[in-house]
Design a protein around this motif. Structure first.
Motif, PDB file in Angstrom:
ATOM      1  N   VAL A  31       0.846  -1.204   0.000  1.00 45.26           N
ATOM      2  CA  VAL A  31       0.000   0.000   0.000  1.00 45.26           C
ATOM      3  C   VAL A  31       0.881   1.253   0.000  1.00 45.26           C
ATOM      4  O   VAL A  31       0.676   2.177  -0.794  1.00 45.26           O
ATOM      5  N   LEU A  32       1.860   1.275   0.876  1.00 48.91           N
ATOM      6  CA  LEU A  32       2.729   2.455   0.982  1.00 48.91           C
ATOM      7  C   LEU A  32       3.535   2.652  -0.310  1.00 48.91           C
ATOM      8  O   LEU A  32       3.711   3.787  -0.788  1.00 48.91           O
ATOM      9  N   ILE A  34       2.749   1.770  -3.393  1.00 47.04           N
ATOM     10  CA  ILE A  34       1.880   2.282  -4.460  1.00 47.04           C
ATOM     11  C   ILE A  34       1.550   3.752  -4.219  1.00 47.04           C
ATOM     12  O   ILE A  34       1.630   4.577  -5.137  1.00 47.04           O
ATOM     13  N   ALA A  35       1.200   4.087  -2.997  1.00 42.72           N
ATOM     14  CA  ALA A  35       0.825   5.472  -2.683  1.00 42.72           C
ATOM     15  C   ALA A  35       1.980   6.423  -3.010  1.00 42.72           C
ATOM     16  O   ALA A  35       1.777   7.477  -3.630  1.00 42.72           O
ATOM     17  N   LEU A  36       3.186   6.038  -2.637  1.00 41.48           N
ATOM     18  CA  LEU A  36       4.337   6.920  -2.859  1.00 41.48           C
ATOM     19  C   LEU A  36       4.674   7.040  -4.343  1.00 41.48           C
ATOM     20  O   LEU A  36       4.986   8.123  -4.834  1.00 41.48           O
ATOM     21  N   GLU A  38       2.622   6.661  -6.884  1.00 39.58           N
ATOM     22  CA  GLU A  38       1.581   7.478  -7.527  1.00 39.58           C
ATOM     23  C   GLU A  38       1.815   8.971  -7.268  1.00 39.58           C
ATOM     24  O   GLU A  38       1.782   9.792  -8.186  1.00 39.58           O
ATOM     25  N   LEU A  39       2.057   9.309  -6.011  1.00 38.76           N
ATOM     26  CA  LEU A  39       2.259  10.729  -5.668  1.00 38.76           C
ATOM     27  C   LEU A  39       3.493  11.291  -6.365  1.00 38.76           C
ATOM     28  O   LEU A  39       3.478  12.412  -6.870  1.00 38.76           O
TER      29      LEU A  39
ATOM     30  N   GLU B 127      -1.385  14.588   2.321  1.00 31.50           N
ATOM     31  CA  GLU B 127      -1.575  13.907   1.030  1.00 31.50           C
ATOM     32  C   GLU B 127      -1.196  12.432   1.131  1.00 31.50           C
ATOM     33  O   GLU B 127      -1.870  11.560   0.579  1.00 31.50           O
ATOM     34  N   LEU B 128      -0.094  12.165   1.799  1.00 30.36           N
ATOM     35  CA  LEU B 128       0.369  10.781   1.919  1.00 30.36           C
ATOM     36  C   LEU B 128      -0.628   9.944   2.716  1.00 30.36           C
ATOM     37  O   LEU B 128      -0.977   8.831   2.319  1.00 30.36           O
ATOM     38  N   ARG B 131      -3.664   9.239   0.646  1.00 35.83           N
ATOM     39  CA  ARG B 131      -3.437   8.314  -0.459  1.00 35.83           C
ATOM     40  C   ARG B 131      -3.275   6.880   0.036  1.00 35.83           C
ATOM     41  O   ARG B 131      -3.791   5.939  -0.571  1.00 35.83           O
ATOM     42  N   VAL B 132      -2.565   6.724   1.145  1.00 35.22           N
ATOM     43  CA  VAL B 132      -2.406   5.381   1.717  1.00 35.22           C
ATOM     44  C   VAL B 132      -3.764   4.805   2.066  1.00 35.22           C
ATOM     45  O   VAL B 132      -4.078   3.644   1.758  1.00 35.22           O
ATOM     46  N   VAL B 135      -5.603   3.894  -1.230  1.00 36.25           N
ATOM     47  CA  VAL B 135      -5.078   2.683  -1.884  1.00 36.25           C
ATOM     48  C   VAL B 135      -5.549   1.435  -1.131  1.00 36.25           C
ATOM     49  O   VAL B 135      -5.947   0.438  -1.736  1.00 36.25           O
TER      50      VAL B 135
END
Lengths: 242, 277
Positions: A31-32, A34-36, A38-39, B127-128, B131-132, B135
């Motif tokens: 999860v982390l 993918i999130a990073l 994407e950002l 934002e982080l 987003r986490v 996801v």
């Protein structure tokens, strides 16, 4: 590849097989990650294409380059001299460009490479006690054990015992020289060419120069063409080759 | 079947130690002596020589997210968001001893990405966090399909703050990009040197086990920024010479059990070396 059989996958202690198309549970790390990513792409730090290209670069790295390098140095005295004098130039000569893929090298491996020449009385072994510095352009990704605090703690203080745990027993007339690659130089061992390989071709010689020989935890031997088999800790969703 | 190669490491009874547990977890300044202070300040990545029991050396299959994490770290270096030394400082030292030893290897690389992006103001922590959470929800009902990043847009690459290094080093490499900027080296091959016993504050790549030790210069390596500068993105600082120094094992470790001729080499920046007297 899309259909998987949990029972036969070798991953039956986990909920998922390696290539399961439907994911029921993601890990915190996935999860982390993918999130990073994407950002980072959305903010323009890099592009998805950058990530794809670099992945391609990483996936073609393998220890075979190091094996060929050593075999060539055993056979060709001129190449051996170049390799010991300027290992970056010697790498280039055999098709490994340390400036790839960025034009200034890989960010973590730098572009300073040194060959450690073993003799009948000096044996080298490499480690990075501070992280896991390793000559990726030559050897690919480091093995898990090389990154563990256990190997890093002990090889610099009890090298003969640790080498013995790898099955390598060195006599007292051999000096053990541990290379702690703690800065920008990356190192690879140039082992002594073993007896019983007279008249061998470069390909034959390269086969016995396994990754462990290039780290210095094994010695090349005629008839031994792979590293010792170790227990493999399986991944939940391993890197797929396609 | 689960692989239990390191079963000996899980034998907790053999690892039981007498524990002195302090219930009082606030320390007064007068209760910390110099040795204890140094122990707290030691950079957790510096593990060389720490006692440890033999373990079976294992291989590990790589997770998809681990490869992606590695690649993201390298691409951030390629595009000048950080240098790998900043990554090492954040992911191997800043996170503290407990997390250093407790998180998986690439878990720490991931931690470093997050920290860097927030610290350098590329993203906000808000934002982080959002987003986490988003996801995780995407995959919560098993409807997310294969796990992959799905950026909502491609960002504008102009206007992002980047370092000079990722452009300056092109065509030369690193450390070659620093060549000719540090003046003449102070030491030559064969010189006897001593590693200075400087205090450890936040980051270094001069190992504790080498400090105070005598050795011999084996190679004059290259010029580079010192790790103490590079790890904090100080491109404005002066490069210095690095040296491969050879030490006798018997000079590094009391009661070294190998042979008298055994040696160790490490690469040290000039600021950490002084001539042996």
């Amino acid at each position: 590849m899309a259909e998987t059989d949990l029972g036969a996958s070798g991953h039956d202690t986990h909920q998922h097989a390696g290539t399961a198309p439907m994911v029921e549970e993601v890990t915190d790390f996935e999860v982390l990650e993918i999130a990073l990513r994407e950002l980072a792409i959305e903010k323009g730090l890099f592009t998805a294409e950058d990530h794809r290209r670099y992945t391609e670069h990483v996936e073609q790295l393998e220890p075979a380059a190091g094996s060929r390098f050593v075999a060539k140095a055993w056979l060709d005295p001129e190449f051996r001299r170049l390799a010991l004098d300027d290992a970056i130039a010697a790498s280039r000569e055999m098709g490994v460009d340390w400036l790839h893929p960025t034009g200034f090298g890989t960010p973590s491996d730098f572009t300073a490479f040194e060959l450690l020449e073993d003799t009948p009385t000096v044996h080298h072994v490499i480690v990075c006690t501070l992280c896991s510095c390793y000559p990726r352009p030559m050897l690919g990704m480091s093995p898990e054990w090389y990154r563990t605090p256990n190997y890093r703690r002990r090889i610099v203080r009890w090298p003969r015992q640790v080498l013995a745990e790898f099955g390598l027993y060195l006599s007292e007339d051999v000096e053990v020289r541990v290379e702690d690659s703690n800065s920008k130089h990356r190192f690879m061992v140039l082992p002594v060419r073993p007896d019983g390989t007279e008249g061998w071709s470069e390909e034959q010689l390269a086969e016995i120069v396994t990754r462990d020989c290039l780290i210095g935890v094994a010695l090349p031997k005629p008839g031994v063409t792979s590293d010792a088999v170790r227990p493999l800790h399986p991944a939940i969703r391993p890197v797929t080759s396609d | 079947m689960t692989v239990v190669g390191n079963s000996v490491m899980g034998d907790l009874s053999s690892q039981l130690r007498v524990a002195l547990h302090r219930v009082q977890d606030w320390t007064y300044p007068d209760q910390l002596d110099h040795d204890t202070f140094q122990a707290y300040m030691k950079t957790p990545h510096d593990v060389g020589g720490e006692p440890d029991a033999p373990a079976l050396f294992e291989d590990k299959e790589e997770e998809e997210w681990e490869l992606n994490t590695f690649v993201t770290c390298e691409v951030l270096g390629w595009r000048g968001i950080w240098t790998s030394e900043e990554r090492r400082r954040i992911g191997n030292v800043d996170l503290g001893r407990t997390n250093y030893l407790g998180l998986p290897y690439y878990g720490r690389w991931l931690w470093a990405i997050a920290r860097c992006l927030v610290d350098k103001r590329h993203i906000t922590l808000g934002e982080l966090i959002e987003r986490v959470s988003e996801v995780r929800k995407r995959y919560a009902e098993g409807s997310g399909g294969p796990i992959d990043a799905a950026p909502r847009m491609t960002g504008n690459i102009d206007g992002v703050a980047r370092n000079r290094h990722h452009l300056d080093a092109i065509g030369m490499g690193d450390p070659q990009c620093f060549a000719g900027t540090a003046g003449a080296p102070s030491f030559s091959v064969g010189d006897a040197v001593v590693v200075r016993e400087l205090p450890t504050i936040f980051y270094t790549r001069t190992q504790e086990y080498l400090r105070g030790a005598s050795g011999t210069i084996a190679k004059v390596s290259y010029e580079s920024l010192a790790p103490e500068d590079e790890a904090f993105d100080r491109e404005d600082q002066q490069a210095e010479w690095f040296y491969i120094v050879r030490f006798r094992m018997a000079d590094l470790w009391e009661a070294y059990t190998g042979c008298a001729t055994d040696t160790l080499q490490a690469e040290i920046s000039e600021r950490w070396l002084q001539p042996a007297v």
